[in-house]
Design a protein around this motif. Structure first.
Motif, PDB file in Angstrom:
ATOM      1  N   SER A   1      -5.931  -3.902  -2.037  1.00 51.54           N
ATOM      2  CA  SER A   1      -4.537  -4.060  -1.117  1.00 51.54           C
ATOM      3  C   SER A   1      -5.264  -4.317   0.314  1.00 51.54           C
TER       4      SER A   1
ATOM      5  N   ARG B   1      -7.521  -1.986   2.164  1.00 50.20           N
ATOM      6  CA  ARG B   1      -8.567  -1.206   1.343  1.00 50.20           C
ATOM      7  C   ARG B   1     -10.082  -1.045   2.127  1.00 50.20           C
TER       8      ARG B   1
ATOM      9  N   LYS C   1       0.871  -1.183  -0.023  1.00 50.52           N
ATOM     10  CA  LYS C   1       0.102  -0.126   0.055  1.00 50.52           C
ATOM     11  C   LYS C   1       0.892   1.205  -0.058  1.00 50.52           C
TER      12      LYS C   1
ATOM     13  N   TRP D   1      -1.363   5.111  -8.171  1.00 50.56           N
ATOM     14  CA  TRP D   1      -2.389   4.232  -7.811  1.00 50.56           C
ATOM     15  C   TRP D   1      -3.673   4.634  -8.517  1.00 50.56           C
TER      16      TRP D   1
ATOM     17  N   GLN E   1       0.877   4.254  -2.724  1.00 50.95           N
ATOM     18  CA  GLN E   1       0.536   5.673  -2.393  1.00 50.95           C
ATOM     19  C   GLN E   1       1.668   6.422  -2.545  1.00 50.95           C
TER      20      GLN E   1
END
Length: 700
Positions: free
Chosen positions: A535, A538, A499, A521, A503
């Motif tokens: 992810s 999420r 993640k 992303w 990001q």
């Protein structure tokens, strides 16, 4: 001789009368404009004159248009300076102007019979299409364009490359080999033989090539040994046969380990197994596209065989199927309508002005049985045709679908039509990931910009979209990476980035030309949408929406969702949802939402996902301007949900995807997805519950 181009109104105003007189004397080329028009264009800085050292007018240029395209209205050079490159100087200066001000292209309309065409050709202006001129002259007009490469968002129309570029698959006629049992199905009229007949019809008409393998005849001869005459064997002689290759047995042994790993060589049906393997081995050795069979063991191994050997194993039913689009001829309103259609003389005449490539023209041929699974849709304004969308459904063996969108962008409803047709393309449901190849007219700047923003890549003479059939996670990411490599020669990371990587960096993509680009992303999910990445943490916001608003933003939610709703907002690729500013902080760009349709006398179901593209608290008066394209509620409706300061929370969303199975309120409570007593306000769920919702909503 030195020449100077004057651009400011103070300098140009001295020559306006001369320019007007010149234009009046050349009405055959320029048409007629009132003298006030030249004064107005000079005031805007869009009438330039070129003078010599004695400050005598020797030429002029008048242009206009709006972003992203400049349009040349008039250009003139005096006879006394012909050969001094007056026109070239003016256009060169206009190119610099376009580059400095961010324009993407310059367009000029030139009658096809004028010598001026040579001038424009030498300056790099290509003919993009031809249109009919006025009723008086009945000329054909060449629409010529020049791409400003430095500002071109869509990839150069020339030889330069901008960013990564998809390269495959090569669009060539596909070659399939038939299994013997399929021919026996036809001869004995066994269930499903109609699909085999259609396959042969398409093949005989040139849609693709049909052949048989040497094993086909060998197997038939073994079965026919007790008959003096076999009509099926005679019929087989009508099909071309693949060449026998020495490596077939080696390939067959390798296939045995993949397809029949636990079957012994002395089992009862061992000879049938061996025959199946040899059929497929011939296809692989000859490097054809696929093998058509109903043998279940082969079909179960289709994905592994496709990845390892590049050869598809197809059932007749998936090769020839009904089209997946719902059809409707319901008009949206009295003057603007969409409908499904077949090719007519009117549609053909409309397309003739767009320089439609041969690939698309051949697919549009209504007399060909390759029309199976294809549809043509049209857009009309006051009954007059102004847009055509063509779609041929994805083919599993090649992994791609073909589409074309031709729109007259000068019409007031062009944006709505573009959005509507692209929404149709993105909402199309398919059981396998594929590549969408979409062709448009070369001068469709609005269409091209919309495609770029919706995740399409520019590839040579058309656009490409990657359509993922799965929600991506760590388990299926590597398979998806291989699929993307096959479709477009794009290399993406073999493992799903964390993640933080998503990001802070995004997704690094490189192509076959060693061009590379980092996608955020959000942008990567735009490229593969409407599916998204799951992810590790999420989350998803379940958003309540009343049925009357859901019908406008999403479609007819009581029945099957339809893109042909009577509400204008349904046309839009990106739509706006307005609500009270309470808890607006949980809505962030790129976030996943799930719509829950509710009401006292309404359905109470979670019906589909979408993605947040923007979120903010704004004044209700600002909403009418800022979200005009996304759809705005009436001022009274906005006042009803605004806070004391007259502000509302608005988020825009795209990538709406309907659930295969809607989830009722009671079922959502049973699964622990929601805790709110009546779900009248947004509720956020974590990744674990999101996975439960996906599992419930789709046939995974």
């Amino acid at each position: 001789m030195e020449y100077t181009i004057l651009k400011s109104f103070d300098h140009v105003s001295l020559y306006i009368d001369q320019v007007s007189n010149i234009a009046d004397n050349n009405k055959g080329a320029f048409g007629f404009l009132a003298s006030s028009a030249y004064d107005q264009m000079a005031s805007k800085g869009q009438l330039w004159v070129i003078v010599n050292e004695a400050r005598e007018l020797k030429g002029y240029l008048m242009f206009g248009g709006t972003m992203p395209s400049i349009k040349v209205f008039q250009i003139y050079s005096c006879r006394s300076v012909r050969g001094h490159r007056i026109g070239s100087r003016l256009i060169s200066s206009l190119k610099d102007f376009a580059k400095e001000h961010g324009y993407h292209s310059i367009v000029a309309r030139v009658a096809s019979d004028l010598p001026a065409n040579e001038f424009w050709s030498k300056l790099g202006f290509q003919v993009y299409k031809q249109v009919k001129g006025g009723e008086t002259t009945k000329r054909i007009i060449n629409v010529r364009g020049f791409v400003v490469n430095d500002n071109d968002l869509f990839g150069s129309l020339g030889n330069e490359r901008v960013g990564v570029r998809p390269t495959g698959p090569v669009l060539k006629k596909r070659i399939y080999a038939l299994d013997l049992n399929l021919l026996l199905d036809v001869s004995k009229a066994r269930p499903g033989y109609e699909q085999i007949v259609k396959i042969m019809q398409v093949g005989f008409q040139g849609g693709f090539s049909i052949c048989i393998t040497p094993e086909f005849k060998a197997e038939l001869e073994r079965q026919s040994s007790h008959f003096s005459d076999d009509p099926v064997l005679r019929m087989a002689g009508a099909f071309p046969e693949l060449m026998a290759n020495t490596d077939v047995q080696e390939i067959a042994e390798s296939l045995r380990r993949d397809i029949f790993p636990s079957r012994t060589a002395d089992r009862k049906s061992a000879q049938n197994d061996e025959s199946d393997l040899r059929h497929l081995a011939y296809c692989i050795s000859a490097k054809i596209d696929g093998f058509i069979t109903r043998e279940k063991a082969l079909l179960r191994s289709c994905n592994d065989i496709k990845y390892k050997y590049g050869c598809s194993i197809l059932s007749p039913d998936e090769l020839i199927t009904d089209n997946g689009f719902s059809r409707s001829d319901k008009p949206l309103n009295s003057d603007f309508s969409f409908s499904s259609s077949t090719m007519t003389d009117e549609l053909s005449a409309f397309l003739s002005s767009f320089s439609v490539p041969e690939l698309v023209s051949a697919s549009l041929d209504a007399t060909s049985p390759t029309k199976e699974g294809a549809n043509v849709y049209e857009a009309r304004l006051d009954g007059e045709l102004f847009g055509i969308y063509y779609f041929q459904k994805p083919v599993k063996s090649s992994g791609h679908a073909l589409a074309a969108l031709y729109i007259d962008e000068s019409r007031p409803q062009a944006i709505a039509a573009i959005d509507h047709f692209l929404e149709m393309a993105l909402r199309y449901k398919c059981s396998f990931s594929h590549r969408l190849d979409l062709y448009i007219g070369k001068d469709q700047d609005i269409t091209a910009e919309t495609l770029t923003k919706k995740g399409f890549f520019k590839s040579a003479d058309h656009f490409v979209k990657i359509m993922s059939s799965e929600f991506l996670d760590r388990k299926n990411w590597s398979d998806f990476a291989r699929t993307v490599k096959t479709f477009c020669e794009f290399s993406i990371p073999e493992k799903l980035p964390s993640k933080k990587e998503l990001q802070n960096t995004g997704i690094f993509i490189s192509d076959a030309f060693n061009e590379s680009q980092v996608f955020s992303w959000f942008d990567f999910e735009t490229a593969i949408g409407p599916k998204f990445i799951l992810s590790s943490d999420r989350d998803c916001i379940i958003v309540p929406i009343r049925e009357k608003f859901a019908n406008g933003l999403i479609g007819n939610v009581k029945n099957q969702l339809s893109l042909l709703s009577s509400h204008q907002q349904i046309f839009l690729l990106e739509k706006a949802y307005f609500r009270s500013p309470v808890r607006e902080s949980i809505f962030t760009r790129g976030g996943v939402i799930a719509f829950y349709v509710s009401g006292i006398k309404s359905i109470q179901e979670i019906i589909g996902f979408a993605r947040i593209t923007f979120s903010d608290v704004i004044d209700i008066d600002e909403a009418a301007v800022k979200f005009d394209r996304q759809g705005v509620l009436s001022k009274k409706e906005l006042l009803d949900i605004s806070d004391g300061a007259g502000r509302v929370h608005v988020f825009t969303f795209d990538n709406f995807i309907e659930f295969d199975r809607r989830v009722s309120f009671s079922r959502a409570k049973e699964l622990g997805l929601i805790s709110n007593a009546n779900l009248v306000s947004p509720e956020r769920i974590g990744v674990d519950k999101l996975k439960v919702l996906i599992g419930e909503a789709y046939n995974d």
